[in-house]
Design a protein around this motif. Structure first.
Motif, PDB file in Angstrom:
ATOM      1  N   LYS A  14       0.847  -1.190   0.000  1.00  0.00           N
ATOM      2  CA  LYS A  14       0.000   0.000   0.000  1.00  0.00           C
ATOM      3  C   LYS A  14       0.885   1.243   0.000  1.00  0.00           C
ATOM      4  O   LYS A  14       1.942   1.269   0.627  1.00  0.00           O
ATOM      5  CB  LYS A  14      -0.908  -0.020   1.237  1.00  0.00           C
ATOM      6  CG  LYS A  14      -1.985   1.061   1.259  1.00  0.00           C
ATOM      7  CD  LYS A  14      -2.818   0.977   2.527  1.00  0.00           C
ATOM      8  CE  LYS A  14      -3.768  -0.207   2.496  1.00  0.00           C
ATOM      9  NZ  LYS A  14      -4.700  -0.198   3.669  1.00  0.00           N
ATOM     10  N   LYS A  15       0.465   2.259  -0.738  1.00  0.00           N
ATOM     11  CA  LYS A  15       1.214   3.508  -0.748  1.00  0.00           C
ATOM     12  C   LYS A  15       1.251   4.100   0.657  1.00  0.00           C
ATOM     13  O   LYS A  15       0.267   4.050   1.391  1.00  0.00           O
ATOM     14  CB  LYS A  15       0.582   4.502  -1.714  1.00  0.00           C
ATOM     15  CG  LYS A  15       0.752   4.133  -3.176  1.00  0.00           C
ATOM     16  CD  LYS A  15       0.077   5.142  -4.101  1.00  0.00           C
ATOM     17  CE  LYS A  15       0.277   4.757  -5.566  1.00  0.00           C
ATOM     18  NZ  LYS A  15      -0.432   5.680  -6.481  1.00  0.00           N
ATOM     19  N   GLY A  16       2.398   4.639   1.017  1.00  0.00           N
ATOM     20  CA  GLY A  16       2.531   5.276   2.311  1.00  0.00           C
ATOM     21  C   GLY A  16       2.908   4.348   3.443  1.00  0.00           C
ATOM     22  O   GLY A  16       2.991   4.778   4.600  1.00  0.00           O
ATOM     23  N   VAL A  17       3.139   3.068   3.139  1.00  0.00           N
ATOM     24  CA  VAL A  17       3.559   2.136   4.185  1.00  0.00           C
ATOM     25  C   VAL A  17       4.877   2.608   4.801  1.00  0.00           C
ATOM     26  O   VAL A  17       5.827   2.954   4.090  1.00  0.00           O
ATOM     27  CB  VAL A  17       3.704   0.706   3.617  1.00  0.00           C
ATOM     28  CG1 VAL A  17       4.525  -0.168   4.546  1.00  0.00           C
ATOM     29  CG2 VAL A  17       2.341   0.078   3.405  1.00  0.00           C
ATOM     30  N   GLU A  18       4.926   2.646   6.110  1.00  0.00           N
ATOM     31  CA  GLU A  18       6.130   3.088   6.804  1.00  0.00           C
ATOM     32  C   GLU A  18       7.142   1.951   6.870  1.00  0.00           C
ATOM     33  O   GLU A  18       6.820   0.835   7.289  1.00  0.00           O
ATOM     34  CB  GLU A  18       5.774   3.547   8.228  1.00  0.00           C
ATOM     35  CG  GLU A  18       6.957   4.134   8.982  1.00  0.00           C
ATOM     36  CD  GLU A  18       6.584   4.580  10.388  1.00  0.00           C
ATOM     37  OE1 GLU A  18       7.496   4.939  11.160  1.00  0.00           O
ATOM     38  OE2 GLU A  18       5.373   4.533  10.719  1.00  0.00           O
ATOM     39  N   LEU A  19       8.361   2.226   6.439  1.00  0.00           N
ATOM     40  CA  LEU A  19       9.418   1.215   6.475  1.00  0.00           C
ATOM     41  C   LEU A  19      10.072   1.242   7.856  1.00  0.00           C
ATOM     42  O   LEU A  19      11.122   1.845   8.073  1.00  0.00           O
ATOM     43  CB  LEU A  19      10.439   1.473   5.367  1.00  0.00           C
ATOM     44  CG  LEU A  19       9.879   1.488   3.933  1.00  0.00           C
ATOM     45  CD1 LEU A  19      11.009   1.592   2.922  1.00  0.00           C
ATOM     46  CD2 LEU A  19       9.031   0.255   3.667  1.00  0.00           C
ATOM     47  N   ASN A  20       9.389   0.566   8.777  1.00  0.00           N
ATOM     48  CA  ASN A  20       9.835   0.566  10.174  1.00  0.00           C
ATOM     49  C   ASN A  20      10.218  -0.825  10.671  1.00  0.00           C
ATOM     50  O   ASN A  20      10.414  -1.041  11.865  1.00  0.00           O
ATOM     51  CB  ASN A  20       8.732   1.148  11.066  1.00  0.00           C
ATOM     52  CG  ASN A  20       7.418   0.377  10.924  1.00  0.00           C
ATOM     53  OD1 ASN A  20       7.366  -0.673  10.281  1.00  0.00           O
ATOM     54  ND2 ASN A  20       6.365   0.907  11.516  1.00  0.00           N
ATOM     55  N   GLY A  21      10.295  -1.773   9.730  1.00  0.00           N
ATOM     56  CA  GLY A  21      10.658  -3.140  10.106  1.00  0.00           C
ATOM     57  C   GLY A  21       9.547  -3.909  10.787  1.00  0.00           C
ATOM     58  O   GLY A  21       9.778  -5.007  11.297  1.00  0.00           O
ATOM     59  N   ASN A  22       8.333  -3.370  10.754  1.00  0.00           N
ATOM     60  CA  ASN A  22       7.246  -3.974  11.523  1.00  0.00           C
ATOM     61  C   ASN A  22       6.084  -4.418  10.643  1.00  0.00           C
ATOM     62  O   ASN A  22       4.977  -4.641  11.140  1.00  0.00           O
ATOM     63  CB  ASN A  22       6.746  -2.970  12.577  1.00  0.00           C
ATOM     64  CG  ASN A  22       5.986  -3.654  13.699  1.00  0.00           C
ATOM     65  OD1 ASN A  22       6.351  -4.740  14.143  1.00  0.00           O
ATOM     66  ND2 ASN A  22       4.907  -3.021  14.143  1.00  0.00           N
ATOM     67  N   ASN A  23       6.308  -4.557   9.345  1.00  0.00           N
ATOM     68  CA  ASN A  23       5.225  -4.912   8.424  1.00  0.00           C
ATOM     69  C   ASN A  23       5.188  -6.413   8.160  1.00  0.00           C
ATOM     70  O   ASN A  23       6.217  -7.011   7.820  1.00  0.00           O
ATOM     71  CB  ASN A  23       5.411  -4.178   7.090  1.00  0.00           C
ATOM     72  CG  ASN A  23       5.478  -2.677   7.267  1.00  0.00           C
ATOM     73  OD1 ASN A  23       4.563  -2.064   7.802  1.00  0.00           O
ATOM     74  ND2 ASN A  23       6.576  -2.080   6.819  1.00  0.00           N
ATOM     75  N   PRO A  24       4.022  -7.036   8.305  1.00  0.00           N
ATOM     76  CA  PRO A  24       3.922  -8.452   7.937  1.00  0.00           C
ATOM     77  C   PRO A  24       4.235  -8.607   6.450  1.00  0.00           C
ATOM     78  O   PRO A  24       3.701  -7.870   5.615  1.00  0.00           O
ATOM     79  CB  PRO A  24       2.462  -8.795   8.244  1.00  0.00           C
ATOM     80  CG  PRO A  24       1.736  -7.488   8.194  1.00  0.00           C
ATOM     81  CD  PRO A  24       2.712  -6.460   8.690  1.00  0.00           C
ATOM     82  N   THR A  25       5.108  -9.532   6.137  1.00  0.00           N
ATOM     83  CA  THR A  25       5.617  -9.651   4.768  1.00  0.00           C
ATOM     84  C   THR A  25       5.636 -11.114   4.342  1.00  0.00           C
ATOM     85  O   THR A  25       5.983 -11.996   5.126  1.00  0.00           O
ATOM     86  CB  THR A  25       7.048  -9.067   4.688  1.00  0.00           C
ATOM     87  OG1 THR A  25       6.996  -7.675   5.014  1.00  0.00           O
ATOM     88  CG2 THR A  25       7.651  -9.236   3.302  1.00  0.00           C
TER      89      THR A  25
END
Length: 713
Positions: free
Chosen positions: A468-479
């Motif tokens: 999704k646009k605007g996803v914060e690259l904080n190492g906390n996103n399910p991938t």
């Protein structure tokens, strides 16, 4: 801000928050004890090394104790999923997402235009036809009526040249073994008897008198789904005669080959025979059908490279080949003397990988440029007419038609571009929208980009990342990281309705184009085969490390997935680097590399893998990475959901059974390690919609639960 507008905005935000509800993962799940899997005392001697195989008994998929084990494992797995609080919500969302009309590109046969359509949640797509584009559509063939539960599917269809006769294949429970039914197109009346025991076969009509098909001798009773299928045979079936009298055209004891296919040039002058013993490289033969009793003539008599006759103008043959051209080229030759030394280049090799098509008297050169489509149109003399303007960067398919056609239909898709059908005017080169997708997805809210990361040995590998646009690259996103890496297969951008679940929750979907695939031609493929197979695993592991280092995700939020050869990939990655991933989804995987070649057509995979019987060096290499053998006692492995099916007769379920049994024995820690065994299903093709939705529901529920991700309704 205007006071009234401010109040309206505030009310809207409050309403939106009320509409959205977060369902948190279960704080803890009571996991039933894993079944006590009995252990045998089987030990194999490989070049002096004693290799125990205590779960060999699970290879007998029809035995009562194996069936009991399957039931016990499914009970544990189903109990686990029953405790995930958002499983039902995910199922309902997937069902809603799936419930839209889906169409295939149309194709013309005789007086009719045919197309496939699924109303939304139908288990199988229905084949319709109409006279012309404006005629009233009628059901021609409804696979949903083949079985009450939707597990019998249409596995292939072929029309005679004039469109008056049709032959179609039926697969029961996902098996590669099929039956062939022939009918008259006009009134759909059945002609003759049903052909049985057909496998890995195309269907090719010769006039209206009969058709060519391929098959093996059926394994003995009790091993139909796992027994070795070694000698493929090409037959000709004369309509209204018993199958027992069919003519053996090629194959069998005199010319034993593992894979044989037969097809005709459009003018039906030449029968083309391809023959191979492995999944890469093969022989090529032709037979002039205008001359009764004519001999089968060798075009290419070795198994070194890949070749296909894609068209002809009378005696002039158009051949695709990667001989002396790792990325592929098109050559021409006279049928009277067709061997390679007489070939003349027509469309030379380029830096991009070629996959050609023909139609409307033209040649279509479909290239892969960094795993995305580039399509060029040539005349029959090899002159470039145009580069076709595609709607976006992604994957195009369908650039093929009959010689007399003035137009063709192609599909276009990407990870954020739902499958869309376009009509293409061959003369003008203009495309127009024919059918847009009806899926509930707004592409403007998402982005997909390609990056290149560095693998262990310095090789640059492409990775496409979607979120999704605007996803914060904080190492906390399910991938979820997906890969395949084998058999010259190219992973090109394609839309997945299922993946919407991950993307709309703020998750990230990443696909790595690993060595072993075909994205960069023969050299890229060979760099991930046999004694270089570890390159594939290194590429995949490096992709995971890149996603973590760039803060897309972390090890605690990262899942990996792959099926078949990709299941092997996941199995190897999770056994080599268990701490790197939180969740693993090895699907229908090749997990016992020492014995894969002893089941069904597995020996044909030796071009990519080698076998443990080849020599001591090859055995030791396979033994080192084989997921079943690589599991180590007392190791904490990722939360793992092994998936397979009871009718998988390509990668037999014993691979997954044995891997899961040993994984449950050796694993320590709190992560669940489960196996989900589908019934009345095979390697993947032909699965009914309801089964797919259920399987995908469990995948996302497992990922979210084990990465501590809340689900927002």
């Amino acid at each position: 801000m205007n006071k009234n507008i401010h109040i309206l905005v505030l009310a809207t935000l409050v309403t939106a928050c009320q509409d959205q509800k977060a369902i948190n993962p279960a704080p803890s799940i009571t996991l039933l004890p894993y079944p006590e899997t009995k252990k045998g005392d089987v030990v194999d001697n490989h070049f002096g090394l004693q290799v125990p195989d205590p779960y060999r008994w699970l290879e007998n998929d029809t035995a009562a104790d194996t069936k009991a084990w399957v039931e016990a494992e499914n009970e544990v797995t189903n109990n686990y999923f029953g405790q995930i609080p958002f499983r039902d919500a995910i199922y309902k969302r997937l069902e809603k997402l799936w419930n839209y009309e889906k169409f295939s590109a149309p194709f013309k046969e005789g007086d009719y235009t045919y197309f496939y359509k699924n109303d939304g949640l139908q288990n199988q797509s229905v084949l319709y036809r109409q006279k012309g584009e404006e005629g009233e559509a009628e059901v021609f063939l409804d696979p949903n009526k083949f079985s009450t539960d939707g597990t019998t599917s249409l596995a292939g269809i072929a029309f005679s040249k004039d469109g008056s006769l049709v032959a179609y294949q039926l697969s029961e429970g996902g098996s590669d073994w099929t039956k062939v039914v022939t009918v008259r197109a006009e009134d759909k009346t059945v002609i003759g008897d049903t052909l049985v025991d057909v496998k890995f076969s195309g269907l090719a009509w010769r006039g209206n008198e009969g058709l060519y098909y391929s098959s093996y001798d059926k394994p003995k009773e009790g091993s139909a789904l796992s027994g070795i299928t070694d000698q493929h045979k090409l037959y000709f079936h004369q309509l209204n005669t018993p199958q027992s009298t069919d003519t053996l055209v090629f194959g069998g004891p005199k010319t034993p080959r593992r894979y044989i296919g037969g097809y005709l040039t459009e003018d039906e002058r030449f029968l083309i025979i391809s023959a191979a013993n492995t999944t890469s490289g093969g022989e090529l033969y032709i037979q002039d059908l205008t001359k009764p009793g004519s001999a089968i003539v060798t075009v290419v008599g070795d198994f070194e490279k890949n070749h296909a006759i894609i068209d002809n103008d009378g005696d002039k043959l158009f051949i695709y080949t990667n001989l002396n051209a790792p990325n592929g080229k098109i050559v021409t030759v006279d049928a009277s003397n067709p061997s390679p030394e007489n070939w003349v280049d027509l469309i030379a090799e380029t830096e991009n990988v070629l996959n050609p098509g023909t139609g409307g008297g033209k040649l279509f050169a479909h290239y892969l440029k960094d795993a995305t489509s580039l399509v060029q149109q040539y005349d029959r003399a090899g002159k470039l007419e145009r580069t076709i303007e595609l709607p976006d960067v992604g994957s195009a398919s369908g650039f093929g038609a009959k010689t007399a056609d003035k137009e063709l239909y192609y599909s276009f898709t990407s990870y954020v571009y739902p499958p869309t059908i376009f009509k293409y005017d061959i003369t003008s080169g203009k495309s127009e929208l024919y059918k847009a997708s009806g899926v509930d997805f707004d592409p403007t809210k998402y982005e997909s980009k390609q990056v290149f990361y560095t693998s262990k040995d310095g090789t640059k590998v492409p990775l496409i990342i979607t979120h999704k646009k605007g996803v914060e690259l904080n190492g906390n996103n399910p991938t979820l990281l997906y890969g395949y890496g084998g058999f010259n297969v190219s992973l090109t951008p394609s839309f997945s309705t299922s993946n919407i679940i991950l993307l709309e929750q703020g998750g990230i979907y990443a696909v790595a184009n690993l060595r072993g695939g075909g994205e960069y031609g023969d050299k890229w493929h060979l760099a991930g085969t046999k004694l270089q197979k570890q390159n594939v695993f290194d590429d995949f592991i490096a992709a995971a490390e890149y996603l973590i280092s760039e803060k897309y995700t972390s090890s605690e939020k990262l899942g990996i997935a792959g099926g078949s050869n990709g299941g092997l990939l996941v199995g190897a990655a999770m056994t080599q680097r268990p701490e790197l991933f939180k969740v693993a989804f090895p699907a229908v995987g090749v997990m016992d590399m020492l014995r894969y070649h002893k089941f069904t057509a597995g020996a044909g995979w030796a071009y990519d893998y080698g076998t443990a019987d080849d020599n001591e060096e090859m055995f030791k290499y396979l033994y080192t990475y084989s997921p079943y053998q690589a599991l180590k006692e007392g190791t904490a492995y990722p939360a793992t959901l092994v998936t397979t099916a009871d009718h998988d007769d390509r990668v037999v379920p014993a691979h997954s059974f044995k891997f899961a049994a040993r994984l449950q024995e050796y694993h320590t820690g709190s992560n669940p390690v489960l196996i989900r065994i589908e019934t009345k299903a095979g390697h993947g093709a032909g699965k009914p919609t309801a089964m797919i939705i259920s399987e995908q529901t469990d995948k996302w529920a497992f990922l979210f639960q084990n990465t501590g991700t809340s689900y927002i309704e």
